[in-house]
Design a protein around this motif. Structure first.
Motif, PDB file in Angstrom:
ATOM      1  N   ARG A 143      44.782  -6.810 -10.133  1.00 13.41           N
ATOM      2  CA  ARG A 143      46.125  -6.488 -10.648  1.00 13.41           C
ATOM      3  C   ARG A 143      46.596  -5.140 -10.141  1.00 13.41           C
ATOM      4  O   ARG A 143      47.760  -4.961  -9.799  1.00 13.41           O
ATOM      5  N   LEU A 144      45.678  -4.186 -10.093  1.00 11.52           N
ATOM      6  CA  LEU A 144      46.065  -2.873  -9.553  1.00 11.52           C
ATOM      7  C   LEU A 144      46.387  -2.972  -8.065  1.00 11.52           C
ATOM      8  O   LEU A 144      47.345  -2.369  -7.576  1.00 11.52           O
ATOM      9  N   ARG A 158      49.777  -4.442  -7.218  1.00  8.39           N
ATOM     10  CA  ARG A 158      50.918  -3.546  -7.449  1.00  8.39           C
ATOM     11  C   ARG A 158      51.191  -2.671  -6.228  1.00  8.39           C
ATOM     12  O   ARG A 158      52.243  -2.072  -6.120  1.00  8.39           O
ATOM     13  N   PHE A 177      43.713   3.904 -13.643  1.00  7.40           N
ATOM     14  CA  PHE A 177      45.175   3.816 -13.475  1.00  7.40           C
ATOM     15  C   PHE A 177      45.822   5.170 -13.754  1.00  7.40           C
ATOM     16  O   PHE A 177      46.693   5.621 -13.017  1.00  7.40           O
ATOM     17  N   PHE A 213      39.184   0.929 -16.108  1.00  7.08           N
ATOM     18  CA  PHE A 213      40.338   0.663 -15.243  1.00  7.08           C
ATOM     19  C   PHE A 213      41.614   1.318 -15.786  1.00  7.08           C
ATOM     20  O   PHE A 213      42.478   1.728 -15.000  1.00  7.08           O
ATOM     21  N   LEU A 214      41.723   1.421 -17.101  1.00  3.93           N
ATOM     22  CA  LEU A 214      42.867   2.155 -17.654  1.00  3.93           C
ATOM     23  C   LEU A 214      42.782   3.624 -17.264  1.00  3.93           C
ATOM     24  O   LEU A 214      43.784   4.254 -16.912  1.00  3.93           O
ATOM     25  N   GLN A 222      39.252  -8.902 -12.243  1.00  5.01           N
ATOM     26  CA  GLN A 222      40.489  -9.127 -12.992  1.00  5.01           C
ATOM     27  C   GLN A 222      41.394  -7.904 -12.945  1.00  5.01           C
ATOM     28  O   GLN A 222      42.586  -7.988 -12.624  1.00  5.01           O
ATOM     29  N   TYR A 223      40.821  -6.762 -13.281  1.00  7.33           N
ATOM     30  CA  TYR A 223      41.640  -5.542 -13.343  1.00  7.33           C
ATOM     31  C   TYR A 223      41.932  -5.010 -11.938  1.00  7.33           C
ATOM     32  O   TYR A 223      43.038  -4.538 -11.655  1.00  7.33           O
ATOM     33  N   ARG A 274      46.694   5.769 -10.175  1.00  9.11           N
ATOM     34  CA  ARG A 274      47.839   4.831 -10.158  1.00  9.11           C
ATOM     35  C   ARG A 274      47.653   3.701  -9.159  1.00  9.11           C
ATOM     36  O   ARG A 274      48.584   2.923  -8.943  1.00  9.11           O
ATOM     37  N   ARG A 276      37.648  -2.583 -19.186  1.00  7.62           N
ATOM     38  CA  ARG A 276      39.062  -2.311 -19.495  1.00  7.62           C
ATOM     39  C   ARG A 276      39.316  -0.802 -19.574  1.00  7.62           C
ATOM     40  O   ARG A 276      40.250  -0.280 -18.953  1.00  7.62           O
TER      41      ARG A 276
END
Lengths: 80, 248
Positions: free
Chosen positions: B128-129, B132, B79, B75-76, B124-125, B83, B72
């Protein structure tokens, strides 16, 4: 209604494809046919994009209502 | 330049297949985000690749794929840094062989935590990225052992067979988001992990390969490049063997 609250309601309405009038704090996951698991992931993607955040997996699972969504977004510095 | 302007995250990037793929992807114009458990090794590998590929765009993040919290956090950070994400190579893996009667619960947990759960946590992460953006490509490193099994490797084989099942399922689930998911099943590749079995067993394994030699990490990296790039734009749910005709 604050700008972000307005934005939150619009994201819910667009993602679940329902009228904005149906968006209330008590609207809950799996309580209407339009908010199923597939729609939930679309909702998450829209929330992340529109508020420019990345949610923790636990928060995705916990996002069980509109009110809960607002509470969770607040943790990511979204002001309501 | 098959990966120009693509953002790629590679787990287990400091050694073997991960390192070779990081270098090849950098040569093809990707912004490569190297990840691994050791900050010192990440610094060293990033410096080495930067020297080998002068125009490389490189970043690194500490990541222990067996820890959901670490995944987590990584990946944060990704991001915040980029981005977006276009390609994930889930390569981090451990090998800990024993005959079934001698396998401890801790061994089983350790192998599955990294080889299997790590693949799921990262997917999972990453998905999602990718969703987007315009989609993406997830490449999971499985193993010929996960396809065919091998004596003394029930745990490793199980952990890698699971990766193939995960790959097939995710390919179906993520196709509508234009995310392709494929696996590579390397045979016997000349890496530190392969050398750890000792010279006698190493020679035994090479003898079982029709091409008469171990593969190189670079040969696996080339298949990863194919799967990462638009060359494989209609390929998903596949497990591609890179094994020189190895028999198990």
């Amino acid at each position: 209604m604050s700008d972000n609250n307005d934005k939150l309601h619009q994201v819910f309405a667009d993602s679940l494809n329902i009228d904005r009038k149906r968006i209330t704090d008590s609207l809950g996951y799996n309580t209407i046919p339009e908010w199923d698991s597939v729609a939930h992931m679309a909702l998450i993607a829209a929330l992340e994009n529109d508020f420019d955040i990345m949610l923790d997996t636990d928060d995705i699972v916990d996002m069980s209502s509109v009110a809960k969504a607002r509470e969770i977004l607040s943790k990511y510095d979204v002001q309501f | 330049m098959l990966l120009a302007n693509k953002v790629v995250l590679i787990t287990g990037a400091t050694r073997g297949i991960g390192r070779a793929t990081s270098r090849l992807f950098a040569q093809h114009g990707a912004h490569v985000v190297l990840t691994g458990r050791s900050q010192d090794q990440l610094n060293a590998v990033q410096a080495e690749i930067a020297e080998e590929v002068p125009d490389a765009r490189l970043s690194h993040l500490a990541l222990d794929v067996s820890s959901p919290e670490s995944v987590r956090d990584a990946f944060l950070q990704l991001f915040k840094l980029t981005r977006r994400l276009d390609v994930l190579l889930s390569n981090a893996g451990v090998l800990d062989d024993a005959l079934i009667g001698m396998v401890t619960p801790d061994q089983i947990r350790r192998v599955f935590d990294t080889n299997t759960y790590g693949v799921l946590f990262c997917a999972q992460y990453a998905s999602r990225l990718m969703a987007r953006g315009d989609g993406g490509s997830i490449i999971n490193i499985a193993s010929i052992i996960g396809v065919n099994g091998n004596l003394g490797q029930a745990v490793y084989a199980g952990s890698k067979a699971a990766v193939i099942g995960i790959t097939k399922s995710l390919s179906k689930e993520l196709a509508p988001a234009n995310i392709r998911v494929n696996a590579i099943a390397p045979g016997f590749i000349d890496t530190d992990m392969a050398r750890s079995i000792g010279p006698e067993k190493f020679a035994e394994r090479v003898a079982s390969i029709k091409m008469g030699r171990a593969g190189t990490p670079e040969e696996v990296a080339k298949v990863a490049l194919f799967l990462a790039s638009d060359l494989s734009s209609y390929v998903t749910g596949q497990t591609i063997g890179v094994d020189g005709g190895m028999l198990i």
